[in-house]
Each structure stands twice: as structure tokens, then as C-alpha cells.
Design an enzyme around this catalytic site. Structure first.
Site, PDB file in Angstrom:
ATOM      1  N   HIS A   1      -8.564  -3.894  -1.835  1.00 62.66           N
ATOM      2  CA  HIS A   1      -7.298  -3.473  -1.243  1.00 62.66           C
ATOM      3  C   HIS A   1      -7.060  -4.198   0.084  1.00 62.66           C
ATOM      4  CE1 HIS A   1      -3.865  -0.824  -0.861  1.00 62.66           C
ATOM      5  NE2 HIS A   1      -4.210  -0.545   0.380  1.00 62.66           N
TER       6      HIS A   1
ATOM      7  N   ASP B   1      -9.299  -2.716  -6.596  1.00 61.14           N
ATOM      8  CA  ASP B   1      -8.422  -1.921  -5.737  1.00 61.14           C
ATOM      9  C   ASP B   1      -8.285  -0.536  -6.337  1.00 61.14           C
ATOM     10  OD1 ASP B   1      -6.158  -0.777  -4.387  1.00 61.14           O
ATOM     11  OD2 ASP B   1      -5.405  -2.779  -3.951  1.00 61.14           O
TER      12      ASP B   1
ATOM     13  N   SER C   1       0.841  -1.196   0.000  1.00 64.69           N
ATOM     14  CA  SER C   1       0.000   0.000   0.000  1.00 64.69           C
ATOM     15  C   SER C   1       0.881   1.253   0.000  1.00 64.69           C
ATOM     16  CB  SER C   1      -0.959  -0.047   1.192  1.00 64.69           C
ATOM     17  OG  SER C   1      -1.946   0.932   1.109  1.00 64.69           O
TER      18      SER C   1
END
Length: 337
Positions: free
Chosen positions: A305, A275, A178
Site C-alpha cells: 500500500h 495491498d 487510499s
């Protein structure tokens, strides 16, 4: 303007793929536990990040005694405070091992050196690697370039002290998920441009690469899934302030802006098809390949995600198991190279 809603700036919500049937029940459950990110919820979200998500068991970083856990204060960027690093090394065995330098996730605003590091715990417990996880300063209190410079300072220290750490200096890979994936990519660019250290691989897990909100996927999630466009706007604006989306953003902060991707290490990128970061991850992989970099790319259909990092919440899904297995295979090849 960290509290602005993405819907105020980008009123259209493009069509998204459906969630994988096994994963589909999870996003509403996660939204009940983790509120939308804002100035009002930031401290509570940070506390949850430190204390753990309810229902998920804390991880034993010693792996039952197989792993030695150490923390150190190491030199930070010039004129800045020292940086804390977490070091995980095998309790037994001699010789040099591969090094994994880890930059944690958290949208640039949440998390610490322990966040997500358990992903790499098996490689340490098996004696294959030493992990160094950096605690970089967080936005909005410490905006760009503080986080990326902290990450680079920790990497430089790791390389300079490789022998003491039991790390082979020719086998240091960088990894992050991330926001940590974006910081890993930015740190790899800095290492290339500053001439040291040499990295063998980079592992970018659903990386946060682009502040401009120009892609389809960056706008397709509004109050659904995990890390929707509103969370993303908050994180990028906290990091960059009024520069977000404008011409004065460094490629080290937003690696999608880098014009030259040649000379970067072999790369693994994976991302879900639902995502927010899908399109920027796919584009980055393509541009790396065009620049002559070896890339292993995986897009997982119906995955949101962080779908593969939810422990017992998400590990039952076939797509989660497949993604973890594919990444594990890449990392093991990298460590043994």
C-alpha cells in the site's frame, strides 16, 4: 471500538504474495517511522502527516513559480461548517482547462488538503489542469457522513464556479488515493445519484472501499507492510463506529456496498498485489465493467500500500516507475479528451 485489533476478530492470517525484491526492505523501515494506528498514536501520526515523513523533502507546490496556490473557504454541507479547498492553477496562460478534484488519503483519520496533492502538480505546471483539493472533516471526531458530504460539497462548489476557476465544466475528473480513493468513488456515486455535477473520469488509487473484512487481502497483513488489517480496522471503526461491518452502512461511505454501478465515469484503478485493499479494488473494477463502465485496471505484483507515493524511498523500484507511468498515461488522456 476503534482500538480493537483485527487479529482479535479475524484470528486467521491468509497467505500473502511476497513483496517485490526492490520494495521488500521498505515496509520494516516505514514501520519504524510510522507506528501502528491507534487512539494513542493518532495525534502523533497526524502531526507527522502535516510535518512530513523524515527523509522526504517537502514539495514546492508553486513548482518554481509555474503554479499559483490559493486557499478558499467554500460552503459546506447544509448545517455544517464551511470547507477549505486548496486550488492549484497555472500561473500563465488563458482559456479553460480540465479540472482535477482531489480527495486526500489518510485512512479517514489523518491528512489535509495538501496531503498527496503533489501527484497532480505536473499537470498544473504544464498548463493542462486546475486542481482543487478538499479538506474534509476527519473521523473519529467527525464520523460518517461528515467526510463524504464535505467532499461532495467541495465538488459541487468546484462545478458551480468552474468558469471563475478556469475549468471546463465538461472536463472535471475526480481522483483520490487510499481513503481518498474510497471517498472519490463515494463522491462519484453521490454526484450520479443527485444529478450533478457530471464527471468525466475517476482515478481510484489503491482505494479503501469495503468495511466488511470479508476478502482474503483484507486479512493477510498483520503487523507488516503498510496499512495492515489492524490499521484498516481502526480507520473503518473510527468512521462508522458500531455500524462497521453491519447492514446499516451507506454505499457512499463504503462504495463496495453499492448495488448499482451503472452511469459512473470512465475509471482508472490501480493497486498492489500485497495491498490490504487488493481484492476490493479488483472486485470493484470488475463490477464497474459489468455495469458498462470503461475501466483501466492495473495490479502491480509485489507492491504494498502506497508503494508508489514514497518519493525517493520507493521511486527507484521498477514496479513503482511502471505504475506511475501507466497512471500518468491515463490521466493525460483524460485531461486532453
Amino acid at each position: 471500538m476503534p482500538d480493537s485489533a483485527a487479529g482479535d476478530i479475524y484470528p486467521d492470517t491468509p497467505t500473502r504474495p511476497p513483496f517485490d525484491p526492490e520494495l521488500a526492505p521498505l515496509p520494516p523501515m516505514i514501520r519504524e517511522v510510522i507506528p501502528p494506528l491507534s487512539a494513542e498514536t493518532l495525534e502523533a501520526t497526524r502531526a507527522m502527516s502535516s510535518d512530513g515523513i523524515p527523509g522526504l523533502e517537502p514539495v514546492d507546490l508553486t513548482a518554481g513559480g509555474a503554479v499559483r496556490v490559493e486557499e478558499r473557504q467554500v460552503p459546506g454541507p447544509e448545517g455544517a461548517p464551511d470547507v477549505t479547498v486548496l486550488i492549484l492553477s497555472p500561473s500563465e496562460g488563458e482559456g479553460l482547462r480540465a479540472g482535477i478534484y482531489f480527495t486526500h488519503g489518510g485512512g479517514m483519520v489523518v491528512g489535509d488538503r495538501r496531503t498527496g496533492v503533489d501527484l497532480f502538480l505536473p499537470y498544473v505546471a504544464e498548463g493542462l489542469a486546475v486542481v482543487v483539493s478538499v479538506e474534509y472533516r476527519l473521523a473519529p471526531e467527525h464520523p460518517d457522513p461528515a467526510p463524504i458530504e464535505d467532499c461532495y460539497a467541495g465538488l459541487l462548489w468546484t462545478a458551480q464556479n468552474a468558469g471563475e476557476l478556469g475549468v471546463d465544466p465538461e472536463r472535471i475528473l475526480i481522483a483520490g488515493a487510499s481513503a481518498g480513493g474510497g471517498l472519490a468513488a463515494g463522491t462519484a456515486l453521490l454526484a450520479r445519484d443527485r444529478g450533478r455535477p457530471q464527471l468525466s473520469h475517476q482515478v481510484l488509487i489503491c482505494p479503501m472501499l469495503d468495511d466488511r473484512f470479508e476478502t482474503h487481502s483484507s486479512r493477510m497483513l498483520d503487523q507488516e507492510g503498510c496499512w495492515d488489517r489492524n490499521d484498516n480496522l481502526y480507520g473503518w471503526t473510527a468512521l462508522l463506529g458500531e455500524r462497521r461491518g453491519g447492514p446499516d452502512v451507506s454505499p457512499y461511505a463504503a462504495p463496495a456496498r453499492a448495488e448499482d454501478l451503472a452511469g459512473l465515469p470512465r475509471t482508472c484503478i490501480d493497486v498492489g498485489s500485497v495491498d490490504t485493499f487488493r481484492d476490493e479494488a479488483l472486485a470493484y473494477a470488475g463490477r464497474l465493467s459489468e455495469a458498462g463502465v470503461l475501466v483501466d485496471l492495473h495490479m502491480w505484483g509485489g507492491a504494498f500500500h502506497g508503494f508508489d507515493a514514497l518519493g525517493s524511498w520507493g521511486s527507484f523500484a521498477a514496479v513503482s516507475r511502471a505504475s506511475v507511468a501507466a497512471r500518468d498515461e491515463f490521466i493525460r488522456r483524460a485531461l486532453e479528451a
